[in-house]
Design a protein around this motif. Structure first.
Motif, PDB file in Angstrom:
ATOM      1  N   UNK A 211       0.824  -1.200   0.000  1.00 55.81           N
ATOM      2  CA  UNK A 211       0.000   0.000   0.000  1.00 55.81           C
ATOM      3  C   UNK A 211       0.858   1.251   0.000  1.00 55.81           C
ATOM      4  N   UNK A 212       1.931   1.285   0.772  1.00 57.79           N
ATOM      5  CA  UNK A 212       2.803   2.460   0.827  1.00 57.79           C
ATOM      6  C   UNK A 212       3.479   2.709  -0.526  1.00 57.79           C
ATOM      7  N   UNK A 213       3.944   1.610  -1.133  1.00 58.16           N
ATOM      8  CA  UNK A 213       4.585   1.774  -2.433  1.00 58.16           C
ATOM      9  C   UNK A 213       3.571   2.214  -3.500  1.00 58.16           C
ATOM     10  N   UNK A 214       2.360   1.651  -3.427  1.00 54.24           N
ATOM     11  CA  UNK A 214       1.320   2.048  -4.393  1.00 54.24           C
ATOM     12  C   UNK A 214       0.913   3.499  -4.200  1.00 54.24           C
ATOM     13  N   UNK A 215       0.829   3.918  -2.925  1.00 59.37           N
ATOM     14  CA  UNK A 215       0.472   5.316  -2.647  1.00 59.37           C
ATOM     15  C   UNK A 215       1.545   6.266  -3.175  1.00 59.37           C
ATOM     16  N   UNK A 216       2.811   5.909  -2.980  1.00 57.58           N
ATOM     17  CA  UNK A 216       3.900   6.745  -3.500  1.00 57.58           C
ATOM     18  C   UNK A 216       3.879   6.778  -5.020  1.00 57.58           C
ATOM     19  N   UNK A 217       3.591   5.615  -5.605  1.00 58.69           N
ATOM     20  CA  UNK A 217       3.522   5.547  -7.059  1.00 58.69           C
ATOM     21  C   UNK A 217       2.362   6.385  -7.595  1.00 58.69           C
ATOM     22  N   UNK A 218       1.247   6.398  -6.875  1.00 59.08           N
ATOM     23  CA  UNK A 218       0.097   7.201  -7.290  1.00 59.08           C
ATOM     24  C   UNK A 218       0.410   8.689  -7.213  1.00 59.08           C
ATOM     25  N   UNK A 219       1.157   9.066  -6.181  1.00 60.62           N
ATOM     26  CA  UNK A 219       1.536  10.471  -6.051  1.00 60.62           C
ATOM     27  C   UNK A 219       2.428  10.904  -7.199  1.00 60.62           C
ATOM     28  N   UNK A 220       3.216   9.978  -7.718  1.00 59.96           N
ATOM     29  CA  UNK A 220       4.101  10.281  -8.841  1.00 59.96           C
ATOM     30  C   UNK A 220       3.403  10.129 -10.181  1.00 59.96           C
ATOM     31  N   UNK A 221       2.126   9.682 -10.148  1.00 66.15           N
ATOM     32  CA  UNK A 221       1.367   9.542 -11.377  1.00 66.15           C
ATOM     33  C   UNK A 221       1.598   8.266 -12.123  1.00 66.15           C
ATOM     34  N   UNK A 222       2.226   7.263 -11.478  1.00 60.79           N
ATOM     35  CA  UNK A 222       2.533   6.009 -12.164  1.00 60.79           C
ATOM     36  C   UNK A 222       1.448   4.963 -12.001  1.00 60.79           C
ATOM     37  N   UNK A 283       1.012  -2.158  12.822  1.00 56.90           N
ATOM     38  CA  UNK A 283       0.097  -1.023  12.702  1.00 56.90           C
ATOM     39  C   UNK A 283       0.379  -0.303  11.405  1.00 56.90           C
ATOM     40  N   UNK A 284      -0.580   0.481  11.013  1.00 56.84           N
ATOM     41  CA  UNK A 284      -0.428   1.225   9.758  1.00 56.84           C
ATOM     42  C   UNK A 284       0.704   2.223   9.885  1.00 56.84           C
ATOM     43  N   UNK A 285       1.539   2.249   8.903  1.00 52.82           N
ATOM     44  CA  UNK A 285       2.691   3.155   8.913  1.00 52.82           C
ATOM     45  C   UNK A 285       2.296   4.468   8.233  1.00 52.82           C
ATOM     46  N   UNK A 286       2.617   5.563   8.852  1.00 53.09           N
ATOM     47  CA  UNK A 286       2.291   6.887   8.310  1.00 53.09           C
ATOM     48  C   UNK A 286       3.489   7.463   7.608  1.00 53.09           C
ATOM     49  N   UNK A 287       3.194   8.386   6.688  1.00 50.07           N
ATOM     50  CA  UNK A 287       4.284   9.072   6.013  1.00 50.07           C
ATOM     51  C   UNK A 287       4.681   8.398   4.737  1.00 50.07           C
ATOM     52  N   UNK A 288       5.396   9.058   3.903  1.00 48.22           N
ATOM     53  CA  UNK A 288       5.787   8.487   2.617  1.00 48.22           C
ATOM     54  C   UNK A 288       6.899   7.468   2.782  1.00 48.22           C
ATOM     55  N   UNK A 289       7.006   6.610   1.819  1.00 49.49           N
ATOM     56  CA  UNK A 289       8.075   5.624   1.830  1.00 49.49           C
ATOM     57  C   UNK A 289       9.408   6.299   1.585  1.00 49.49           C
ATOM     58  N   UNK A 297       9.440   6.031 -19.197  1.00 46.70           N
ATOM     59  CA  UNK A 297       8.643   6.493 -20.346  1.00 46.70           C
ATOM     60  C   UNK A 297       8.216   5.304 -21.199  1.00 46.70           C
ATOM     61  N   UNK A 298       6.931   5.371 -21.609  1.00 47.49           N
ATOM     62  CA  UNK A 298       6.420   4.361 -22.526  1.00 47.49           C
ATOM     63  C   UNK A 298       6.054   3.059 -21.895  1.00 47.49           C
ATOM     64  N   UNK A 299       6.222   2.911 -20.581  1.00 47.10           N
ATOM     65  CA  UNK A 299       5.914   1.628 -19.961  1.00 47.10           C
ATOM     66  C   UNK A 299       4.643   1.665 -19.149  1.00 47.10           C
ATOM     67  N   UNK A 300       4.043   2.850 -18.958  1.00 45.90           N
ATOM     68  CA  UNK A 300       2.803   2.937 -18.187  1.00 45.90           C
ATOM     69  C   UNK A 300       3.041   2.470 -16.776  1.00 45.90           C
ATOM     70  N   UNK A 301       2.344   1.381 -16.376  1.00 44.35           N
ATOM     71  CA  UNK A 301       2.481   0.823 -15.031  1.00 44.35           C
ATOM     72  C   UNK A 301       3.477  -0.316 -14.970  1.00 44.35           C
ATOM     73  N   UNK A 302       4.208  -0.492 -16.038  1.00 45.68           N
ATOM     74  CA  UNK A 302       5.115  -1.638 -16.059  1.00 45.68           C
ATOM     75  C   UNK A 302       6.175  -1.530 -14.994  1.00 45.68           C
ATOM     76  N   UNK A 303       6.688  -0.317 -14.751  1.00 38.38           N
ATOM     77  CA  UNK A 303       7.753  -0.159 -13.765  1.00 38.38           C
ATOM     78  C   UNK A 303       7.224   0.348 -12.417  1.00 38.38           C
ATOM     79  N   UNK A 304       5.928   0.431 -12.267  1.00 43.16           N
ATOM     80  CA  UNK A 304       5.380   0.926 -11.014  1.00 43.16           C
ATOM     81  C   UNK A 304       5.566  -0.126  -9.915  1.00 43.16           C
ATOM     82  N   UNK A 305       5.764   0.310  -8.675  1.00 40.23           N
ATOM     83  CA  UNK A 305       5.963  -0.658  -7.582  1.00 40.23           C
ATOM     84  C   UNK A 305       4.734  -1.526  -7.399  1.00 40.23           C
ATOM     85  N   UNK A 306       4.934  -2.766  -6.998  1.00 38.43           N
ATOM     86  CA  UNK A 306       3.851  -3.726  -6.793  1.00 38.43           C
ATOM     87  C   UNK A 306       3.975  -4.349  -5.414  1.00 38.43           C
TER      88      UNK A 306
END
Length: 528
Positions: A211-222, A283-289, A297-306
């Motif tokens: 979830x933390x990695x996905x949230x960071x990736x979402x903030x970066x638009x990935x 417990x849920x960790x707060x703050x960015x990773x 470029x050109x990979x969309x979500x291919x390089x996004x954290x999973x």
């Protein structure tokens, strides 16, 4: 001239006692087994790691059945402190005392008595017109209303009381056997709950990291907001499960403490309990990773954290908490006769048979004796002088002539009670047969189910790895990863449940077989 034999109450009582000996109770015969001769398992019994061969003949002590030293100590504490078992032991003491009361009727009750009487008669009531004072003192030793048991009424009542005592003793054995099985089952359940909690916490940890990695990736638009919402849903679900298993672990620990009769020291609990209790709750960790991956470029979500797909290693099914007993494929049905509840039912049947003899004796005459010997005197100082001896002997016979059918009704009640006890005895054997057959049927497929479940866990792990790889390459969406995570988590939880079922089945077999696998010499029908 022949000297006449002296006749005393004691010799008369002995002569009557020698004449007694008739028993009107029907001859007891053990009913035939109302079940097949063997309890065959539907499938061959596979050999399992950690198997222990049962000694030939007779029951196995629970100390031999329980291989874990910690669990053995817990069972010993339960046998010493459990209140239900304590009540069963007290019931034996009560039945023993009641048997002593009934047994006392077989012997005369001898009493000693001393009396003194001093009276004055008024002047007007005497012929001489003078008051008269009289004294009388006596000392006697004797018995009253002692029944000579010609027709076995007292003896049969004594036998019925003895069978009731033996029945209560078997009930105590049944309570102890059930207690041992329940303690072992509660201990194993506590271990399984701790492993479920450990799995839930590990799953929560990996999903929070994802979830933390996905949230960071979402903030970066990935990654999209849908992927973020799905990751949040997966983490919340794991958090709910972890909290629920914490409560379940506490309840299981309380259940074990109730069976033991006192809190169980942590050193005697399964190792998995200590592991989860010393670990810090997730417990849920707060703050960015601390780190994030920039989208290429050109990979969309291919390089996004999973999400990470690591899962905790489960306990090896080949190493159970208690050693597995090697159960033969075919168990003789005669072994059921050693079950405490079956033996208790047979003692109840024997007692009901003896009561028929007591009811039949009521149709015949009953003879009671009252006798005493002693001394009497008008002066206390001469009470024990020669020539002051006294004796009395008063036999009494009672013959029923008309009782409006009371004795016949009592006999019918005794016969119906005996027939009811026969049905209950047969039902106890049939119930035991079904319980053993069900446990053997469960046993026959457990190894195959465990192997299949282990293969399912490995397959779902591989599915999660492939789904994660496809998501990273952009060939699939995150929903496939979430579905694979849920499937793997459910498979792992099912594996823990199945491992517990396999262990509990061994305990159930020990309980329903009464602690015995073979029975070359069934217990005698009298069973004392």
């Amino acid at each position: 001239m022949t000297r006449p034999h002296s006749f005393t109450p004691l010799t008369a009582a002995l002569a009557c006692a020698l004449l007694a000996g008739c028993n009107l109770a029907p001859r007891y015969q053990t009913p035939p087994l109302p079940v097949p001769g063997t309890m065959a398992s539907p499938l061959p019994q596979p050999q399992t790691a950690g198997a222990v061969a049962l000694p030939d003949g007779g029951p196995m002590a629970w100390q031999d059945f329980v291989q874990d030293a910690r669990l053995r100590t817990v069972v010993e504490q339960a046998l010493a402190n459990n209140r239900d078992l304590r009540v069963a032991v007290l019931a034996i003491d009560k039945a023993r005392a009641q048997y002593g009361v009934v047994q006392a009727d077989s012997f005369p009750t001898v009493n000693a008595a001393g009396a003194g009487n001093r009276s004055r008669t008024a002047d007007d009531l005497t012929a001489a017109g003078r008051s008269n004072t009289t004294s009388q003192y006596s000392a006697t030793l004797g018995f009253s209303s002692y029944e000579i048991d010609f027709f076995g009424r007292v003896r049969n009542l004594n036998d019925a009381a003895l069978q009731e005592f033996l029945r209560v003793a078997e009930n105590r054995r049944s309570v102890q056997l059930s207690l041992v099985a329940e303690v072992i089952g509660a201990w194993l359940t506590l271990d399984a709950d701790a492993r479920r909690l450990q799995l839930a916490r590990e799953t929560l940890r990996t999903r929070q990291q994802a979830l933390e990695l996905t949230q960071r990736s979402h903030e970066l638009g990935a990654s999209s907001g849908l992927v973020l919402a799905q990751a949040q849903s997966a983490a919340d679900t794991a958090r709910v499960d972890a909290a629920a298993f914490v409560s379940q672990l506490a309840r299981s620990r309380n259940a074990l403490a109730l069976l033991v009769g006192s809190p169980v020291p942590p050193a005697l609990l399964p190792a998995s309990v200590a592991t989860v209790e010393t670990a810090m709750p997730v417990t849920a960790m707060a703050g960015p990773a601390t780190t994030a991956t920039q989208p290429s470029p050109g990979t969309g979500t291919a390089d996004s954290p999973a999400p990470r797909s690591s899962v905790p290693a489960l306990a090896d099914p080949a190493a159970p908490a208690t050693a597995l007993l090697a159960v033969p494929a075919d168990v003789p049905s005669s072994v059921l006769l050693r079950r405490p509840d079956v033996r208790a039912a047979e003692h109840a049947l024997q007692g009901a048979t003896a009561n028929i003899g007591a009811a039949r004796a009521a149709f015949f005459p009953s003879i009671t004796l009252t006798a005493s010997v002693g001394t009497a005197s008008n002066a206390l100082s001469g009470l024990f002088e020669g020539g002051n001896g006294t004796w009395a002997f008063a036999p009494q016979i009672r013959l029923p002539i008309f009782d409006a059918g009371r004795n016949q009704a009592n006999l019918r009640v005794a016969e119906v009670t005996r027939d009811t006890a026969v049905a209950q005895y047969e039902k106890a054997i049939q119930t035991a047969f079904r319980e053993v057959s069900d446990a053997l049927a469960e046993r026959a497929t457990l190894t195959e189910r465990l192997q299949a479940q282990g293969s399912l866990v490995q397959a779902t792990q591989r599915t999660l790895q492939l789904s994660d790889a496809r998501f990273r390459l952009g060939a699939d969406n995150y929903l496939a990863v979430l579905d694979a995570q849920r499937t793997l988590y459910a498979a792992q939880q099912a594996q823990i449940t199945l491992q517990l079922a396999e262990q509990v089945n061994r305990v159930t077999l020990y309980k329903v077989l009464g602690g015995a696998w073979t029975d070359p010499t069934p217990p005698p029908a009298g069973g004392s």
